[in-house]
Scaffold this motif. Structure first.
Motif, PDB file in Angstrom:
ATOM      1  N   LYS A  71       0.854  -1.190   0.000  1.00 31.28           N
ATOM      2  CA  LYS A  71       0.000   0.000   0.000  1.00 31.28           C
ATOM      3  C   LYS A  71       0.885   1.234   0.000  1.00 31.28           C
ATOM      4  O   LYS A  71       1.883   1.303   0.712  1.00 31.28           O
ATOM      5  CB  LYS A  71      -0.906   0.014   1.228  1.00 31.28           C
ATOM      6  CG  LYS A  71      -1.876   1.172   1.280  1.00 31.28           C
ATOM      7  CD  LYS A  71      -2.611   1.218   2.613  1.00 31.28           C
ATOM      8  CE  LYS A  71      -3.565   0.056   2.760  1.00 31.28           C
ATOM      9  NZ  LYS A  71      -4.377   0.183   4.015  1.00 31.28           N
ATOM     10  N   TYR A  83      -4.786   6.416   0.471  1.00 31.14           N
ATOM     11  CA  TYR A  83      -4.028   5.171   0.583  1.00 31.14           C
ATOM     12  C   TYR A  83      -4.525   4.235  -0.508  1.00 31.14           C
ATOM     13  O   TYR A  83      -5.737   4.008  -0.636  1.00 31.14           O
ATOM     14  CB  TYR A  83      -4.234   4.539   1.960  1.00 31.14           C
ATOM     15  CG  TYR A  83      -3.698   5.369   3.097  1.00 31.14           C
ATOM     16  CD1 TYR A  83      -2.413   5.156   3.587  1.00 31.14           C
ATOM     17  CD2 TYR A  83      -4.472   6.372   3.690  1.00 31.14           C
ATOM     18  CE1 TYR A  83      -1.911   5.923   4.646  1.00 31.14           C
ATOM     19  CE2 TYR A  83      -3.980   7.140   4.742  1.00 31.14           C
ATOM     20  CZ  TYR A  83      -2.699   6.905   5.205  1.00 31.14           C
ATOM     21  OH  TYR A  83      -2.209   7.661   6.237  1.00 31.14           O
ATOM     22  N   LEU A  85      -3.732   0.502  -2.783  1.00 30.61           N
ATOM     23  CA  LEU A  85      -3.008  -0.748  -2.920  1.00 30.61           C
ATOM     24  C   LEU A  85      -2.279  -0.806  -4.252  1.00 30.61           C
ATOM     25  O   LEU A  85      -2.732  -0.236  -5.253  1.00 30.61           O
ATOM     26  CB  LEU A  85      -3.972  -1.932  -2.818  1.00 30.61           C
ATOM     27  CG  LEU A  85      -4.703  -2.103  -1.473  1.00 30.61           C
ATOM     28  CD1 LEU A  85      -5.773  -3.189  -1.591  1.00 30.61           C
ATOM     29  CD2 LEU A  85      -3.720  -2.434  -0.363  1.00 30.61           C
TER      30      LEU A  85
END
Length: 808
Positions: A71, A83, A85
């Motif tokens: 992440k 945030y 991934l």
């Protein structure tokens, strides 16, 4: 529409060009969610690898290495932190959209620790001003830029100036830092200074104001606060074998002083080499004040020299502050070389120079009801800096990151004055050669501890000379210098730690040990000094302790205790000058550091996604304060200075200063692009006098603030703002200020006082094209005549400001 199509084409080209990259390369382009415009200098943080990356001017980042994080954290000022991934980035072909948010709780700052960190992790109040603030306010110099945030009060003795006041302190009790390098010199004085105008607002990426003592990281002088400036950085191409290029040109005109400004900056780079060049030229005429306000601020007389005689004439337009115009040029050049994946070398050159400009507050000083001075000017003020910076990001047992900065600065200034009908012109010239070496380390221990530590060495060589010229005969004779020939040095080691006790609790602490020395040689030809030299070596220990508590994601509580100090410099110890009529300041080699103790608590709350409120309360105690007090020279309490019998004074460790204050701010994000922001500052200060009684501290500004309403819609932004200041009555003025009636209006009893004032301004910005922006503003809508506290210059009257910016 054209800009959106262009940016979408850019995205498609980026997708196509990166489709064949290996799995070890992560290709990213970051865009504004609403406009699809690329976002430059977005921070992409890999917390596992402890690395921070930035997008280039096209919003593109290419990570040519493995990425251990699953992440990434995406941070950009004015946008919601995101945030994301790694798999999400791949799924969207490397495109990341950021959502604008005027009420973000976090922003990346460096001023608190000298390293990138979130402001929410700092136990001190920090304000950030960026290029958006610069464009929407169009400040004419860097001092005005600092004042545009509503939390720094700006005093001006002349148009070519601007002396910040922060939390009841100013001048040499505040510290300036440029790209991590100390700008304060050994001749920064306690009187109002104008060195901040050496900086070019167009060459700044941002300015951070750290409120309160910052001595652990910055050393001497950082008592009231630290102003950390970051200038434009070179940009590397995101892909090997390709080149990047970007340029910006700005022209601006303002009617109150007939300002003409031109600016150009150019960025170019490959995957390993980068360059940025910036040039700005300013021309300012005499400043016109407003029409509605105290008549005491008008300029009734002009002094002209006609047929070898100083003559006084009525000013045909008393609202024109003549003489106050000046010119300035700023140049910056930086080169960046990425030697390896871990090592980067950067060279920066900065140069600034003004024309000769008049100290306006001396031109409104009167004697027997008429101007005292025929001439009072600052000679060209210049600043040059060479800076070499080495970044090492290869992690070791001792550090994860290391930065070495080596800098040389050259400061030049002079003063030219002559009393009316006096044929002798006095010229005093000063130059400072400043060398500095900074070594900073950053180390993380797991997820709980962060340690920053380092060392600093500063060397200042002060050169001072004086001449007296008879303007009738053109005879030039050596005159007394303002300062002795002197050397001022400091050396220090410091460390600061951050420990996350629990997810919501973070503890901060730091210590700094500084050793300083001052040596000087005095010329006793002109003044009967009882000494010819002075040598001092002393030390100072400072520290801080702070706590940050985040009981919820939208709540931050901060508390801190900190100390600061100011080592006596050459200006304190060795200066000879007339502070006020009938007083002369002489050298005093027996000085010690003044020492400050500060306590502060702060609270920030985000209510929903539409209201953010913050408040800080603080108190600062200054012991052994360096102030001017009556003195004797060879047993005499008065000497003749420039032909006037003057009382002898000297700077001494003789005052106790106490400052209390509150800073408040609120932002309200209304529907349909409306945003209300407001800042308000309350401070009060007292200073111990020579008889033990208390007086108002001179550098504690009146209550002041700023409120604005902003409306944004696609390519248009409109702002209505009001900047205001409270009153200081005669009894609330410091005794030193009461002795300067020329700076103030007169109350009903004929005593000087500083009236309250409010200035309304309407600004608008329009993105005509993806590469073209227009700005227009109508400042001081009510044409009020006002003069900020302790200033000689009245503010600009109603004026039109227009600017054009072109990017390519």
């Amino acid at each position: 529409m054209n800009s959106i199509i262009k940016n979408m084409c850019l995205v498609l080209c980026w997708i196509f060009s990166t489709s064949s990259l290996t799995g070890q390369t992560l290709s990213i382009i970051i865009l504004d969610e609403k406009t699809n415009a690329p976002l430059p200098m977005v921070l992409v943080i890999d917390s596992v690898a402890s690395q921070v990356f930035e997008t280039n001017h096209e919003g593109i980042l290419l990570l040519q290495q493995t990425y251990p994080s699953q992440k990434l954290k995406i941070q950009y000022l004015g946008y919601n932190t995101r945030y994301i991934l790694i798999e999400e980035i791949k799924h969207f072909n490397g495109i990341i959209l950021l959502q604008p948010n005027a009420l973000s709780m976090e922003e990346v700052v460096i001023s608190a620790s000298r390293w990138n960190q979130s402001s929410a992790r700092a136990p001190y109040r920090i304000q950030t001003l960026n290029q958006k603030n610069l464009w929407m306010r169009q400040p004419q110099n860097a001092a005005d830029f600092l004042g545009a945030g509503g939390r720094v009060f700006i005093q001006k003795s002349q148009q070519g100036g601007g002396s910040p006041m922060i939390r009841g302190f100013a001048t040499n009790r505040l510290l300036y830092s440029v790209d991590g390098v100390r700008m304060n010199t050994a001749i920064f004085r306690s009187g109002n200074i104008q060195n901040v105008i050496n900086l070019d607002g167009f060459a700044l990426e941002k300015a951070e104001i750290l409120f309160g003592p910052g001595a652990v990281m910055y050393g001497s002088d950082a008592i009231g606060g630290v102003m950390a400036f970051q200038t434009l950085q070179p940009v590397l191409s995101s892909e090997a074998g390709k080149k990047s290029f970007g340029a910006q040109a700005v022209v601006r005109h303002a009617t109150a002083n007939q300002e003409l400004t031109g600016h150009l900056d150019v960025k170019a780079g490959t995957s390993r080499f980068g360059s940025v060049t910036s040039i700005t030229v300013n021309r300012f005429g005499d400043l016109r004040m407003g029409r509605h306000g105290p008549a005491d601020y008008l300029k009734p007389y002009l002094v002209k020299r006609v047929l070898n005689n100083d003559s006084i004439y009525p000013n045909p337009n008393p609202g024109i502050q003549t003489p106050s115009g000046y010119d300035q040029v700023n140049v910056m050049q930086k080169f960046l070389w990425k030697a390896t994946a871990y090592h980067t070398l950067e060279y920066g050159f900065h140069f600034s120079s003004t024309s000769t400009y008049d100290r306006y507050d001396r031109h409104i000083r009167y004697k027997s009801g008429l101007p005292r001075y025929a001439e009072w000017q600052y000679g060209p003020q210049s600043w040059m800096m060479h800076l070499v910076t080495w970044h090492n990001d290869r992690s070791t047992k001792c550090y994860d990151k290391m930065v070495l900065r080596a800098a040389y600065q050259r400061f030049g200034e002079s003063r030219i004055d002559r009393d009316i009908q006096d044929p002798i012109r006095h010229l005093r010239k000063e130059a400072v050669d400043a060398y500095s070496l900074n070594l900073d380390f950053y180390k993380e221990f797991g997820n709980a501890w962060v340690l920053t530590y380092g060392a600093e060495m500063v060397v200042n060589h002060v050169h001072s000379s004086g001449t007296n010229t008879n303007i009738l005969t053109n005879t030039i004779l050596t005159g007394p210098s303002r300062y002795p020939q002197a050397e001022w040095n400091t050396a220090a080691v410091f460390a600061s730690a951050q420990y996350k006790i629990r997810p919501e609790w973070t503890l901060h602490g730091g210590l700094r040990q500084t050793v300083y020395s001052l040596s000087a040689k005095f010329d006793t030809t002109f003044y009967p000094l009882p000494f010819t030299s002075s040598n001092t070596v002393k030390g100072a220990l400072t520290g801080n302790l702070g706590m940050v508590y985040r009981p919820a994601r939208k709540t931050i509580i901060q508390a801190s205790l900190s100390t600061g100090f100011r080592a006596p410099n050459v200006d304190d110890m060795g200066k000879v000058f007339d502070s006020t009529p009938g007083n002369v300041t002489v050298p005093n080699p027996d000085l010690r550091s003044e020492y400050a103790w500060n306590a502060e608590v702060g609270f920030t709350q985000l209510l929903g996604d539409w209201i953010r409120f913050d408040i800080s309360a603080y108190t600062t105690l200054l012991e052994r304060g360096l102030v001017r007090r009556p003195f004797t020279l060879n047993g005499q309490d008065s000497i003749f200075y420039n032909g006037v019998l003057s009382r002898v004074e000297a700077v001494q460790n003789a005052a106790f200063v106490k400052v209390n204050g509150i800073q408040m701010g609120i932002d309200i994000n209304l529907a349909k692009g409306l945003l209300i922001t407001s800042q308000y500052n309350v401070q009060s200060g007292t200073e111990e006098l020579e008889n033990g009684s208390l007086s108002t501290a001179r550098q504690a500004a009146p209550n002041f603030g700023m409120s604005q309403l902003t409306w944004r819609h696609e390519k248009v932004s409109v702002t209505l703002l009001c900047q205001y200041s409270g009153e200081k009555t005669f009894s609330e003025l410091a005794l030193e200020e009461q002795a300067k009636p020329e700076l103030y209006a007169k109350d009903v009893d004929g005593q000087p006082y500083s009236p309250s004032w409010a200035v309304w301004t309407l600004n608008a910005s329009w993105q005509v094209h993806s590469k073209v922006n227009l700005f227009t503003g109508l400042e001081n809508l009510t044409d009020v005549r006002y003069r900020p506290y302790s200033s000689g210059m009245a503010g600009a009257g109603r004026q039109l400001v227009a600017a054009l910016r072109v990017n390519w």
